[in-house]
Design an enzyme around this catalytic site. Structure first.
Site, mmCIF file in Angstrom:
data_model
loop_
_atom_site.group_PDB
_atom_site.id
_atom_site.type_symbol
_atom_site.label_atom_id
_atom_site.label_comp_id
_atom_site.label_asym_id
_atom_site.label_seq_id
_atom_site.Cartn_x
_atom_site.Cartn_y
_atom_site.Cartn_z
ATOM 1 N N VAL A 15 0.834 -1.213 0.000
ATOM 2 C CA VAL A 15 0.000 0.000 0.000
ATOM 3 C C VAL A 15 0.862 1.255 0.000
ATOM 4 C CG1 VAL A 15 -1.869 1.221 1.172
ATOM 5 C CG2 VAL A 15 -1.789 -1.281 1.263
ATOM 6 N N LYS A 107 -6.513 -1.789 10.282
ATOM 7 C CA LYS A 107 -7.732 -2.196 11.019
ATOM 8 C C LYS A 107 -7.403 -2.856 12.347
ATOM 9 C CE LYS A 107 -6.847 -5.376 7.581
ATOM 10 N NZ LYS A 107 -6.648 -5.214 6.171
ATOM 11 N N GLU A 131 -10.200 5.430 6.153
ATOM 12 C CA GLU A 131 -11.045 4.876 5.078
ATOM 13 C C GLU A 131 -10.511 3.550 4.565
ATOM 14 O OE1 GLU A 131 -13.927 4.226 3.427
ATOM 15 O OE2 GLU A 131 -14.148 6.403 3.489
ATOM 16 N N GLY A 189 -1.287 -15.752 -4.736
ATOM 17 C CA GLY A 189 -1.027 -14.556 -3.927
ATOM 18 C C GLY A 189 -2.288 -13.947 -3.321
ATOM 19 N N GLU A 192 -2.376 -15.505 2.371
ATOM 20 C CA GLU A 192 -1.067 -15.479 3.017
ATOM 21 C C GLU A 192 -0.576 -16.904 3.266
ATOM 22 O OE1 GLU A 192 0.501 -12.645 3.973
ATOM 23 O OE2 GLU A 192 -1.123 -11.344 3.300
ATOM 24 N N ASP A 203 -9.758 -11.226 10.355
ATOM 25 C CA ASP A 203 -9.584 -9.983 9.598
ATOM 26 C C ASP A 203 -10.950 -9.310 9.406
ATOM 27 O OD1 ASP A 203 -8.109 -8.192 7.574
ATOM 28 O OD2 ASP A 203 -9.684 -9.096 6.339
ATOM 29 N N LYS A 207 -12.545 -5.476 10.868
ATOM 30 C CA LYS A 207 -13.262 -4.474 10.058
ATOM 31 C C LYS A 207 -14.681 -4.273 10.596
ATOM 32 C CE LYS A 207 -10.563 -5.964 6.106
ATOM 33 N NZ LYS A 207 -10.549 -6.898 4.983
HETATM 34 N N1 LIG Z 1 -2.314 -4.986 1.149
HETATM 35 C C1 LIG Z 1 -3.599 -4.668 1.076
HETATM 36 O O1 LIG Z 1 -4.275 -4.961 0.088
HETATM 37 C C2 LIG Z 1 -4.268 -3.916 2.204
HETATM 38 C C3 LIG Z 1 -5.634 -3.573 2.093
HETATM 39 C C4 LIG Z 1 -6.240 -2.847 3.115
HETATM 40 C C5 LIG Z 1 -5.493 -2.497 4.233
HETATM 41 N N2 LIG Z 1 -4.176 -2.877 4.312
HETATM 42 C C6 LIG Z 1 -3.449 -2.482 5.523
HETATM 43 O O2 LIG Z 1 -2.390 -1.614 5.118
HETATM 44 C C7 LIG Z 1 -1.285 -1.773 5.995
HETATM 45 C C8 LIG Z 1 -0.047 -2.086 5.170
HETATM 46 O O3 LIG Z 1 -0.266 -3.295 4.446
HETATM 47 P P1 LIG Z 1 0.707 -3.779 3.277
HETATM 48 O O4 LIG Z 1 0.009 -4.897 2.599
HETATM 49 O O5 LIG Z 1 1.176 -2.632 2.476
HETATM 50 O O6 LIG Z 1 1.919 -4.387 4.132
HETATM 51 P P2 LIG Z 1 3.361 -4.823 3.627
HETATM 52 O O7 LIG Z 1 3.390 -4.971 2.143
HETATM 53 O O8 LIG Z 1 3.775 -5.952 4.473
HETATM 54 O O9 LIG Z 1 4.258 -3.553 3.984
HETATM 55 C C9 LIG Z 1 4.588 -3.205 5.286
HETATM 56 C C10 LIG Z 1 5.636 -2.121 5.238
HETATM 57 O O10 LIG Z 1 5.950 -1.738 6.583
HETATM 58 C C11 LIG Z 1 7.338 -1.726 6.731
HETATM 59 N N3 LIG Z 1 7.674 -2.052 8.102
HETATM 60 C C12 LIG Z 1 7.484 -3.200 8.762
HETATM 61 N N4 LIG Z 1 7.916 -3.091 10.033
HETATM 62 C C13 LIG Z 1 8.384 -1.836 10.148
HETATM 63 C C14 LIG Z 1 8.979 -1.128 11.189
HETATM 64 N N5 LIG Z 1 9.197 -1.692 12.370
HETATM 65 N N6 LIG Z 1 9.322 0.170 10.970
HETATM 66 C C15 LIG Z 1 9.108 0.752 9.776
HETATM 67 N N7 LIG Z 1 8.562 0.114 8.732
HETATM 68 C C16 LIG Z 1 8.214 -1.164 8.924
HETATM 69 C C17 LIG Z 1 7.899 -2.754 5.758
HETATM 70 O O11 LIG Z 1 9.250 -2.444 5.492
HETATM 71 P P3 LIG Z 1 10.124 -3.272 4.415
HETATM 72 O O12 LIG Z 1 9.462 -3.025 3.084
HETATM 73 O O13 LIG Z 1 11.483 -2.654 4.476
HETATM 74 O O14 LIG Z 1 10.085 -4.692 4.847
HETATM 75 C C18 LIG Z 1 6.956 -2.540 4.581
HETATM 76 O O15 LIG Z 1 7.438 -1.510 3.759
HETATM 77 C C19 LIG Z 1 -1.691 -2.858 6.994
HETATM 78 O O16 LIG Z 1 -2.228 -2.268 8.146
HETATM 79 C C20 LIG Z 1 -2.768 -3.613 6.250
HETATM 80 O O17 LIG Z 1 -3.673 -4.256 7.124
HETATM 81 C C21 LIG Z 1 -3.562 -3.571 3.329
#
Ligand SMILES: NC(=O)c1ccc[n+]([C@@H]2O[C@H](COP(=O)([O-])OP(=O)(O)OC[C@H]3O[C@@H](n4cnc5c(N)ncnc54)[C@H](OP(=O)(O)O)[C@@H]3O)[C@@H](O)[C@H]2O)c1
Length: 436
Positions: A15, A107, A131, A189, A192, A203, A207
């Site tokens: 994201v 969330k 949002e 993909g 998980e 999850d 929400k």
């Molecule tokens: N993916 C979706 O479709 C989706 C949809 C709705 C909501 N969300 C929500 O959006 C949020 C992010 O999701 P995502 O899918 O983008 O996750 P993600 O791909 O796993 O990315 C997480 C990011 O956080 C960084 N990170 C992890 N630990 C950290 C720390 N201690 N300090 C600083 N940065 C750190 C990671 O760094 P590195 O890249 O260096 O490892 C990575 O860039 C979550 O709350 C998720 O529930 C996601």
């Protein structure tokens, strides 16, 4: 034009990377809508060396997300790390302490700590936008918080987890079992490596907790949600649902009545022609029943980098414009504690599949146990081995009971008695039939 809004993005994964890219690609259009330029000035992630396909020249890099939240380079903090504790929570708390508005897609964090964070944010006089935390790109938070401000909501019901909806849709279309379908979803993909959070219903529960607070002005109460996952579903159940005129979905449902607030996540049968039943694949959909407008349905992509970034950017633009709304629609100090309605009082129809040991009198005994609890049966379907006429056999047969409206406590008591009678083999499958 006024001063740019300086945005710090903590988390550059699926994201976060999309948010940074879209803010840059669409800078002019976003500036026009926001009334000022919106510029990413700082970012944070764990691995600085990773190629994220982003041009981060001139952008400050922070190894520590809380440091980003404290930085004077930043007017607004976007938290896209994830998780209810640790770096994400510290980052958001630090931003609020520093009186910086927060936008988050998290969330888990809000379901656990949303009320405390909302109180802190209101004391600091800063908004929290979330949002993206519910149904990804679908603007359900704004709809409940602002669009329906003139309504009393009685029920919110939705498909809140794309992974589960993908699995159920594929099982139905391809007539394959849950385990095979889950393995496929992991390869593609959509699920998980550890799928428990999605397929266990947790999850969706996070929400739903947020939707309940928005809909009813209550404190978030994720521990009060009745949660069942989808692992028990079989192709047979899906086929029976089709024959009976239903589709099976993992639903999050929240309702309010005199008995209190009922929050539940579980498999449910819905009439095939209802708007939510028709939603396939990874799409999310939410139906809201409200007194003034009536029923409203929103559907769209519930996950994915760009879809979620769309919601994050909408919050950033609102804050840039100076649009403020209380985090959960009413001031945090006015959020009422949740009076939980016991799951035993849930009322509705039920699909019950029993694996019945085929001996004389078993079906009659089952019907008696149901009657003892005042449960009326709309239909009983028995499926044995096709072409076999010599009964009884050693193989259990599937018996499906469809009840008229009854309550959960009665169903549980009847099933306990049926199990104790020794007529069934294995746990009953219970799928609630959701009212239109
Ligand atoms: N993916 C979706 O479709 C989706 C949809 C709705 C909501 N969300 C929500 O959006 C949020 C992010 O999701 P995502 O899918 O983008 O996750 P993600 O791909 O796993 O990315 C997480 C990011 O956080 C960084 N990170 C992890 N630990 C950290 C720390 N201690 N300090 C600083 N940065 C750190 C990671 O760094 P590195 O890249 O260096 O490892 C990575 O860039 C979550 O709350 C998720 O529930 C996601």
């Amino acid at each position: 034009m006024t001063e740019p809004l300086k945005v710090g993005v903590a988390g550059l994964g699926t994201v976060g990377s999309s948010v940074v890219r879209v803010l840059k690609q669409k800078a002019d259009a976003i500036a026009a809508r926001a009334g000022r330029p919106v510029v990413v000035t700082a970012v944070s992630a764990r691995d600085k060396g990773r190629d994220r396909g982003l041009d981060l020249s001139g952008v400050a890099w922070h190894m520590d997300a809380s440091q980003l939240a404290r930085s004077n380079d930043v007017d607004l903090v976007v938290e896209l790390i994830g998780g209810a504790e640790g770096a994400a929570r510290e980052c958001v708390e630090t931003a609020i302490e520093r009186k910086r508005p927060v936008v988050t897609a998290n969330k888990a964090l809000l379901a656990r700590h949303g009320v405390a964070l909302a109180r802190a944010a209101e004391q600091a006089d800063v908004p929290i936008g979330f949002e993206a935390a519910v149904a990804g790109g679908v603007p359900i938070v704004k709809t409940l918080r602002e669009g329906l401000a003139g309504n009393d909501v009685s029920r919110v019901l939705g498909i809140l987890n794309g992974t589960c909806n993908y699995i159920l849709t594929r099982m139905e279309h391809d007539k394959i079992g849950f385990a095979e379908c889950l393995a496929d979803a992991q390869k593609l993909g959509y699920a998980e490596a550890d799928p428990t959070f999605d397929v266990g219903g947790f999850d969706a529960a996070h929400k739903l907790a947020l939707l309940t607070s928005l809909a009813f002005g209550t404190e978030t109460d994720v521990d009060g949600i009745y949660v069942e996952g989808i692992a028990s579903i079989t192709p047979f159940d899906l086929k029976m649902a089709e024959e009976l005129g239903y589709r099976v979905k993992l639903l999050g449902v929240t309702t309010r009545s005199n008995g209190g607030v009922e929050q539940r996540v579980h498999l449910a049968m819905l009439p095939r022609d209802s708007a939510i039943a028709r939603v396939d694949g990874v799409t999310n959909a939410v139906e809201i029943d409200a007194d003034v407008v009536g029923a409203l349905v929103l559907a769209g992509p519930g996950a994915g980098g760009d879809a979620t970034a769309s919601a994050v950017i909408a919050d950033i633009v609102d804050i840039a414009r100076g649009i403020r709304a209380p985090v959960f629609g009413v001031p945090a100090t006015k959020l009422a504690p949740v009076r939980r309605a016991a799951m035993g009082t849930h009322e509705g129809g039920y699909y019950i599949r029993l694996s019945v040991i085929d001996r004389p009198g078993a079906a009659a005994a089952i019907a008696t146990r149901m009657a003892e609890q005042g449960i009326s049966l709309r239909s009983i379907v028995q499926r044995g081995v096709e072409g076999e006429f010599e009964r009884p056999s050693a193989e259990p047969v599937a018996v499906v009971l469809i009840t008229y409206a009854t309550n959960e406590a009665a169903v549980r008591s009847a099933l306990d008695a049926i199990e104790a009678d020794g007529h069934i083999d294995g746990a009953p499958q219970v799928i609630r039939i959701e009212k239109r």
